[in-house]
Design a protein around this motif. Structure first.
Motif, PDB file in Angstrom:
ATOM      1  N   SER A  14      45.587  26.664  46.499  1.00 26.94           N
ATOM      2  CA  SER A  14      46.508  27.711  46.062  1.00 26.94           C
ATOM      3  C   SER A  14      46.311  28.013  44.580  1.00 26.94           C
ATOM      4  CB  SER A  14      47.955  27.314  46.360  1.00 26.94           C
ATOM      5  OG  SER A  14      48.304  26.169  45.611  1.00 26.94           O
ATOM      6  N   VAL A  15      46.015  26.986  43.775  1.00 25.85           N
ATOM      7  CA  VAL A  15      45.760  27.211  42.351  1.00 25.85           C
ATOM      8  C   VAL A  15      44.487  28.026  42.176  1.00 25.85           C
ATOM      9  CG1 VAL A  15      45.156  26.057  40.186  1.00 25.85           C
ATOM     10  CG2 VAL A  15      47.012  25.173  41.587  1.00 25.85           C
ATOM     11  N   ALA A  16      43.455  27.693  42.936  1.00 23.77           N
ATOM     12  CA  ALA A  16      42.200  28.429  42.838  1.00 23.77           C
ATOM     13  C   ALA A  16      42.394  29.880  43.270  1.00 23.77           C
ATOM     14  CB  ALA A  16      41.134  27.759  43.697  1.00 23.77           C
ATOM     15  N   ALA A  17      43.189  30.098  44.309  1.00 25.84           N
ATOM     16  CA  ALA A  17      43.446  31.467  44.766  1.00 25.84           C
ATOM     17  C   ALA A  17      44.194  32.258  43.701  1.00 25.84           C
ATOM     18  CB  ALA A  17      44.225  31.439  46.075  1.00 25.84           C
ATOM     19  N   ARG A  18      45.148  31.607  43.040  1.00 26.81           N
ATOM     20  CA  ARG A  18      45.891  32.303  41.981  1.00 26.81           C
ATOM     21  C   ARG A  18      44.971  32.646  40.799  1.00 26.81           C
ATOM     22  NH1 ARG A  18      50.626  28.487  40.914  1.00 26.81           N
ATOM     23  NH2 ARG A  18      49.967  27.412  42.779  1.00 26.81           N
ATOM     24  N   LEU A  19      44.094  31.702  40.442  1.00 30.99           N
ATOM     25  CA  LEU A  19      43.166  31.978  39.339  1.00 30.99           C
ATOM     26  C   LEU A  19      42.219  33.126  39.687  1.00 30.99           C
ATOM     27  CD1 LEU A  19      42.251  28.387  38.121  1.00 30.99           C
ATOM     28  CD2 LEU A  19      43.663  30.081  36.961  1.00 30.99           C
ATOM     29  N   LEU A  20      41.768  33.157  40.925  1.00 31.52           N
ATOM     30  CA  LEU A  20      40.891  34.236  41.355  1.00 31.52           C
ATOM     31  C   LEU A  20      41.621  35.578  41.317  1.00 31.52           C
ATOM     32  CD1 LEU A  20      38.153  35.117  42.492  1.00 31.52           C
ATOM     33  CD2 LEU A  20      39.063  34.690  44.775  1.00 31.52           C
ATOM     34  N   ALA A  21      42.869  35.590  41.766  1.00 35.12           N
ATOM     35  CA  ALA A  21      43.647  36.827  41.743  1.00 35.12           C
ATOM     36  C   ALA A  21      43.864  37.302  40.311  1.00 35.12           C
ATOM     37  CB  ALA A  21      44.980  36.609  42.451  1.00 35.12           C
ATOM     38  N   ILE A  22      44.119  36.370  39.399  1.00 34.66           N
ATOM     39  CA  ILE A  22      44.321  36.749  37.993  1.00 34.66           C
ATOM     40  C   ILE A  22      43.035  37.335  37.422  1.00 34.66           C
ATOM     41  CG2 ILE A  22      44.716  35.793  35.685  1.00 34.66           C
ATOM     42  CD1 ILE A  22      46.713  33.850  37.020  1.00 34.66           C
ATOM     43  N   ARG A  23      41.892  36.726  37.741  1.00 35.74           N
ATOM     44  CA  ARG A  23      40.615  37.243  37.240  1.00 35.74           C
ATOM     45  C   ARG A  23      40.332  38.638  37.785  1.00 35.74           C
ATOM     46  NH1 ARG A  23      36.864  31.882  37.818  1.00 35.74           N
ATOM     47  NH2 ARG A  23      37.765  30.774  36.043  1.00 35.74           N
ATOM     48  N   LEU A  24      40.624  38.850  39.071  1.00 35.69           N
ATOM     49  CA  LEU A  24      40.401  40.175  39.655  1.00 35.69           C
ATOM     50  C   LEU A  24      41.311  41.225  39.038  1.00 35.69           C
ATOM     51  CD1 LEU A  24      39.846  39.312  43.424  1.00 35.69           C
ATOM     52  CD2 LEU A  24      38.155  40.065  41.756  1.00 35.69           C
ATOM     53  N   LEU A  25      42.557  40.850  38.757  1.00 36.86           N
ATOM     54  CA  LEU A  25      43.468  41.801  38.107  1.00 36.86           C
ATOM     55  C   LEU A  25      43.001  42.140  36.701  1.00 36.86           C
ATOM     56  CD1 LEU A  25      46.971  40.549  39.300  1.00 36.86           C
ATOM     57  CD2 LEU A  25      45.824  42.695  39.874  1.00 36.86           C
ATOM     58  N   LYS A  26      42.497  41.143  35.974  1.00 36.15           N
ATOM     59  CA  LYS A  26      41.973  41.411  34.628  1.00 36.15           C
ATOM     60  C   LYS A  26      40.776  42.356  34.697  1.00 36.15           C
ATOM     61  CE  LYS A  26      43.289  37.164  32.221  1.00 36.15           C
ATOM     62  NZ  LYS A  26      42.778  35.938  31.570  1.00 36.15           N
ATOM     63  N   LEU A  27      39.884  42.111  35.658  1.00 34.06           N
ATOM     64  CA  LEU A  27      38.708  42.968  35.812  1.00 34.06           C
ATOM     65  C   LEU A  27      39.116  44.392  36.173  1.00 34.06           C
ATOM     66  CD1 LEU A  27      35.625  43.185  35.902  1.00 34.06           C
ATOM     67  CD2 LEU A  27      35.748  42.601  38.319  1.00 34.06           C
ATOM     68  N   ALA A  28      40.077  44.542  37.068  1.00 32.05           N
ATOM     69  CA  ALA A  28      40.554  45.877  37.439  1.00 32.05           C
ATOM     70  C   ALA A  28      41.193  46.571  36.250  1.00 32.05           C
ATOM     71  CB  ALA A  28      41.529  45.778  38.599  1.00 32.05           C
ATOM     72  N   GLY A  29      41.949  45.824  35.432  1.00 33.38           N
ATOM     73  CA  GLY A  29      42.569  46.406  34.243  1.00 33.38           C
ATOM     74  C   GLY A  29      41.543  46.862  33.226  1.00 33.38           C
ATOM     75  N   MET A  30      40.505  46.049  33.005  1.00 38.61           N
ATOM     76  CA  MET A  30      39.457  46.435  32.051  1.00 38.61           C
ATOM     77  C   MET A  30      38.687  47.649  32.554  1.00 38.61           C
ATOM     78  SD  MET A  30      37.944  42.875  30.506  1.00 38.61           S
ATOM     79  CE  MET A  30      37.474  42.170  32.054  1.00 38.61           C
ATOM     80  N   THR A  31      38.460  47.722  33.858  1.00 36.99           N
ATOM     81  CA  THR A  31      37.759  48.877  34.420  1.00 36.99           C
ATOM     82  C   THR A  31      38.593  50.137  34.256  1.00 36.99           C
ATOM     83  OG1 THR A  31      36.690  47.426  36.017  1.00 36.99           O
ATOM     84  CG2 THR A  31      36.659  49.779  36.493  1.00 36.99           C
ATOM     85  N   ALA A  32      39.861  50.047  34.529  1.00 39.33           N
ATOM     86  CA  ALA A  32      40.735  51.215  34.370  1.00 39.33           C
ATOM     87  C   ALA A  32      40.804  51.650  32.913  1.00 39.33           C
ATOM     88  CB  ALA A  32      42.125  50.887  34.905  1.00 39.33           C
TER      89      ALA A  32
END
Length: 97
Positions: A14-32
């Motif tokens: 669950s910790v790894a899944a949360r870290l992955l979700a945070i990284r994906l959100l950061k990447l989406a934010g930088m792309t936007a």
């Protein structure tokens, strides 16, 4: 003992899944943010020469060169006698034959 191991795997997963979700959100934010910044930038001038869509633009002239211009026909007018031509290129006979 098996239950404890499963609980640890679930917790780590669950910790790894949360870290992955945070990284994906950061990447989406930088792309936007990158798309927003680039869409607000003015268009730059053409890099080289005049606009190709301009009908009044100066262009280099073209020259016509024939691909077969140096060709000359080399057909013989009359065939030469074949025996005389053959004798000229034949090897000399060996002595004693």
């Amino acid at each position: 003992m098996l239950a404890q191991r499963n609980a640890m795997l679930v917790a780590v997963g669950s910790v790894a899944a949360r870290l992955l979700a945070i990284r994906l959100l950061k990447l989406a934010g930088m792309t936007a943010a990158a798309l927003a910044v680039t869409s607000c930038m003015p268009m730059t001038a053409p890099l080289a020469g005049a606009d190709p869509a301009d009908p009044g633009a100066k262009v280099a002239s073209t020259n016509y060169r024939s691909t077969i211009a140096p060709y000359t026909g080399l057909r013989p007018t009359t065939p030469a006698p074949w025996r005389a031509r053959n004798d000229r290129v034949a090897p000399a006979p060996k002595p004693g034959q």
